[in-house]
Design a protein around this motif. Structure first.
Motif, mmCIF file in Angstrom:
data_model
loop_
_atom_site.group_PDB
_atom_site.id
_atom_site.type_symbol
_atom_site.label_atom_id
_atom_site.label_comp_id
_atom_site.label_asym_id
_atom_site.label_seq_id
_atom_site.Cartn_x
_atom_site.Cartn_y
_atom_site.Cartn_z
ATOM 1 N N MET A 1 -29.600 9.139 15.052
ATOM 2 C CA MET A 1 -29.185 10.107 14.055
ATOM 3 C C MET A 1 -30.415 10.945 13.669
ATOM 4 S SD MET A 1 -27.337 9.576 10.352
ATOM 5 C CE MET A 1 -28.495 8.458 9.602
ATOM 6 N N ALA A 2 -30.248 12.253 13.706
ATOM 7 C CA ALA A 2 -31.320 13.173 13.320
ATOM 8 C C ALA A 2 -30.931 13.875 12.025
ATOM 9 C CB ALA A 2 -31.545 14.196 14.417
ATOM 10 N N THR A 3 -31.910 14.039 11.137
ATOM 11 C CA THR A 3 -31.652 14.677 9.853
ATOM 12 C C THR A 3 -32.709 15.731 9.577
ATOM 13 O OG1 THR A 3 -30.662 12.660 8.984
ATOM 14 C CG2 THR A 3 -31.388 14.288 7.377
ATOM 15 N N VAL A 4 -32.249 16.864 9.070
ATOM 16 C CA VAL A 4 -33.132 17.926 8.600
ATOM 17 C C VAL A 4 -32.805 18.131 7.129
ATOM 18 C CG1 VAL A 4 -33.705 20.380 8.780
ATOM 19 C CG2 VAL A 4 -33.209 19.054 10.855
ATOM 20 N N GLU A 5 -33.824 18.202 6.283
ATOM 21 C CA GLU A 5 -33.587 18.419 4.865
ATOM 22 C C GLU A 5 -34.341 19.660 4.399
ATOM 23 O OE1 GLU A 5 -34.029 16.210 0.525
ATOM 24 O OE2 GLU A 5 -34.180 15.027 2.364
ATOM 25 N N LEU A 6 -33.630 20.534 3.693
ATOM 26 C CA LEU A 6 -34.217 21.726 3.097
ATOM 27 C C LEU A 6 -34.141 21.590 1.591
ATOM 28 C CD1 LEU A 6 -32.263 24.516 5.014
ATOM 29 C CD2 LEU A 6 -34.557 23.716 5.516
ATOM 30 N N ARG A 7 -35.131 22.099 0.925
ATOM 31 C CA ARG A 7 -35.105 22.233 -0.532
ATOM 32 C C ARG A 7 -35.638 23.629 -0.815
ATOM 33 N NH1 ARG A 7 -34.894 17.358 -3.652
ATOM 34 N NH2 ARG A 7 -34.768 15.580 -2.282
ATOM 35 N N PHE A 8 -34.904 24.373 -1.641
ATOM 36 C CA PHE A 8 -35.370 25.715 -1.971
ATOM 37 C C PHE A 8 -35.058 26.045 -3.412
ATOM 38 C CE2 PHE A 8 -31.126 26.282 -0.132
ATOM 39 C CZ PHE A 8 -30.501 27.143 -1.025
ATOM 40 N N SER A 9 -35.904 26.907 -3.986
ATOM 41 C CA SER A 9 -35.692 27.321 -5.370
ATOM 42 C C SER A 9 -34.396 28.118 -5.444
ATOM 43 C CB SER A 9 -36.874 28.140 -5.886
ATOM 44 O OG SER A 9 -37.072 29.278 -5.086
ATOM 45 N N ALA A 10 -33.761 28.084 -6.583
ATOM 46 C CA ALA A 10 -32.427 28.687 -6.759
ATOM 47 C C ALA A 10 -32.540 30.213 -6.838
ATOM 48 C CB ALA A 10 -31.753 28.122 -7.998
ATOM 49 N N ARG A 19 -28.653 29.356 5.821
ATOM 50 C CA ARG A 19 -27.599 29.642 6.818
ATOM 51 C C ARG A 19 -28.169 29.635 8.229
ATOM 52 N NH1 ARG A 19 -25.952 34.756 4.151
ATOM 53 N NH2 ARG A 19 -26.454 35.557 6.198
ATOM 54 N N LEU A 20 -29.312 30.270 8.413
ATOM 55 C CA LEU A 20 -29.929 30.338 9.748
ATOM 56 C C LEU A 20 -30.337 28.958 10.250
ATOM 57 C CD1 LEU A 20 -32.110 33.537 9.268
ATOM 58 C CD2 LEU A 20 -30.015 33.328 10.632
ATOM 59 N N VAL A 21 -30.938 28.154 9.374
ATOM 60 C CA VAL A 21 -31.336 26.803 9.762
ATOM 61 C C VAL A 21 -30.104 25.965 10.096
ATOM 62 C CG1 VAL A 21 -32.401 24.643 8.942
ATOM 63 C CG2 VAL A 21 -33.508 26.854 8.502
ATOM 64 N N ALA A 22 -29.057 26.068 9.279
ATOM 65 C CA ALA A 22 -27.825 25.299 9.527
ATOM 66 C C ALA A 22 -27.229 25.659 10.887
ATOM 67 C CB ALA A 22 -26.812 25.550 8.414
#
Length: 146
Positions: A1-10, A19-22
């Motif tokens: 299982m591979a996971t990518v996590e993003l966190r960004f300011s609102a 959207r591009l990363v997804a």
């Protein structure tokens, strides 16, 4: 299982990046090319919703996006840091509620309707630490990473 996590300011300008990363991670996971636009749109709606909730409620926590690639399923969780109300009314309208007096409920419901129209497997989960929209799509699991 591979996971990518993003966190960004609102900030609305960060939604495009999510959207591009997804779309890139979904493609790598083997999601059908014809479905990638739906992934992009659904992630855009979910992230825009989280940004709106954060800004309307004065929450400074980052928006969280977790993209998980499993054997036959690609899933995305978009989390906001806005706690659900004690009476559960926010759970009826969405994953979490905006602060009192903020007119986002109609926009929130519209965004969730769009997401539900795009994604067959979607779950909206309210929580004390914030809400999560969990979405998943079938994937072939043909990624080329180790």
């Amino acid at each position: 299982m591979a996971t990518v996590e993003l966190r960004f300011s609102a900030q609305p300008e960060h939604v495009r990046t999510a959207r591009l990363v997804a779309a890139a991670v979904a493609r790598r996971a083997g999601v059908e090319e014809a479905v990638l636009d739906e992934v992009r749109l659904a992630v855009g709606e979910a992230c825009s919703r989280a940004v709106g909730l954060h800004r309307g409620s004065g929450v400074n926590d980052p928006v969280r996006v977790v993209l998980t690639e499993e054997e036959k399923v690609f899933s995305i969780e978009v989390g906001d840091g806005v706690p659900a109300t004690a009476d559960g009314s926010a759970g009826d309208a969405g994953a979490s509620g905006a602060g009192a007096g903020v007119d986002t409920e109609g926009e929130d419901e519209m965004g969730l309707a769009v997401i539900r129209g795009l994604v067959d497997d979607v779950e909206v989960i309210p929580g004390e630490a914030g809400g999560v929209i969990r979405m998943s799509w079938p994937a072939s699991g043909i990624s080329d990473h180790a």
